[in-house]
Design a protein around this motif. Sequence first.
Motif, PDB file in Angstrom:
ATOM      1  N   ALA A 207      16.768 -13.044 -12.454  1.00 40.61           N
ATOM      2  CA  ALA A 207      17.865 -13.891 -12.917  1.00 40.61           C
ATOM      3  C   ALA A 207      18.659 -14.445 -11.740  1.00 40.61           C
ATOM      4  O   ALA A 207      18.979 -15.640 -11.699  1.00 40.61           O
ATOM      5  CB  ALA A 207      18.776 -13.112 -13.857  1.00 40.61           C
ATOM      6  N   LEU A 208      18.978 -13.594 -10.783  1.00 39.13           N
ATOM      7  CA  LEU A 208      19.734 -14.032  -9.613  1.00 39.13           C
ATOM      8  C   LEU A 208      18.935 -15.047  -8.798  1.00 39.13           C
ATOM      9  O   LEU A 208      19.440 -16.113  -8.446  1.00 39.13           O
ATOM     10  CB  LEU A 208      20.115 -12.839  -8.729  1.00 39.13           C
TER      11      LEU A 208
ATOM     12  N   CYS B 238      18.682 -18.341 -10.571  1.00 39.34           N
ATOM     13  CA  CYS B 238      19.955 -19.066 -10.523  1.00 39.34           C
ATOM     14  C   CYS B 238      20.123 -19.738  -9.163  1.00 39.34           C
ATOM     15  O   CYS B 238      20.491 -20.921  -9.082  1.00 39.34           O
ATOM     16  CB  CYS B 238      21.112 -18.110 -10.800  1.00 39.34           C
TER      17      CYS B 238
ATOM     18  N   CYS C 170      26.240 -17.922  -9.403  1.00 35.87           N
ATOM     19  CA  CYS C 170      25.231 -16.884  -9.645  1.00 35.87           C
ATOM     20  C   CYS C 170      25.779 -15.468  -9.497  1.00 35.87           C
ATOM     21  O   CYS C 170      25.022 -14.498  -9.634  1.00 35.87           O
ATOM     22  CB  CYS C 170      24.052 -17.095  -8.681  1.00 35.87           C
TER      23      CYS C 170
ATOM     24  N   TYR D 120      24.837 -12.546 -11.865  1.00 33.63           N
ATOM     25  CA  TYR D 120      23.478 -12.001 -11.887  1.00 33.63           C
ATOM     26  C   TYR D 120      23.235 -10.939 -10.819  1.00 33.63           C
ATOM     27  O   TYR D 120      22.164 -10.333 -10.791  1.00 33.63           O
ATOM     28  CB  TYR D 120      22.450 -13.118 -11.725  1.00 33.63           C
ATOM     29  N   SER D 121      24.200 -10.750  -9.923  1.00 31.29           N
ATOM     30  CA  SER D 121      23.968  -9.777  -8.844  1.00 31.29           C
ATOM     31  C   SER D 121      24.484  -8.405  -9.208  1.00 31.29           C
ATOM     32  O   SER D 121      25.126  -8.187 -10.163  1.00 31.29           O
ATOM     33  CB  SER D 121      24.620 -10.243  -7.554  1.00 31.29           C
TER      34      SER D 121
END
Length: 85
Positions: free
Chosen positions: A21-22, A25, A81, A84-85
């Motif tokens: 995801a990260l 992004c 982003c 997402y992390s």
Amino acid sequence: MSGGPIARACMASERKARNEALCGCIQTVANQDLSGADQRMAVSFYDDPHRAQVMRQSDNPRDEAFWLRYRGYADRSEQLCRAYS
């Protein structure tokens, strides 16, 4: 996940926070902010972080222009982003 050179470099990196995801992004932002050539240059920073430092300190007008685009991209991807992390 948005596929592309930055997403692939992100997933191949040893960074602990990486995930699909990260990295997806980050690639999506790169697609909006950076040309293909700029993305290829940015990918080189994953393999050689010192290259980013050299680019940042360069007096070459083309390098300076790239660095401004890259910093804008990096700042924007960090904002967008972060979740997402």
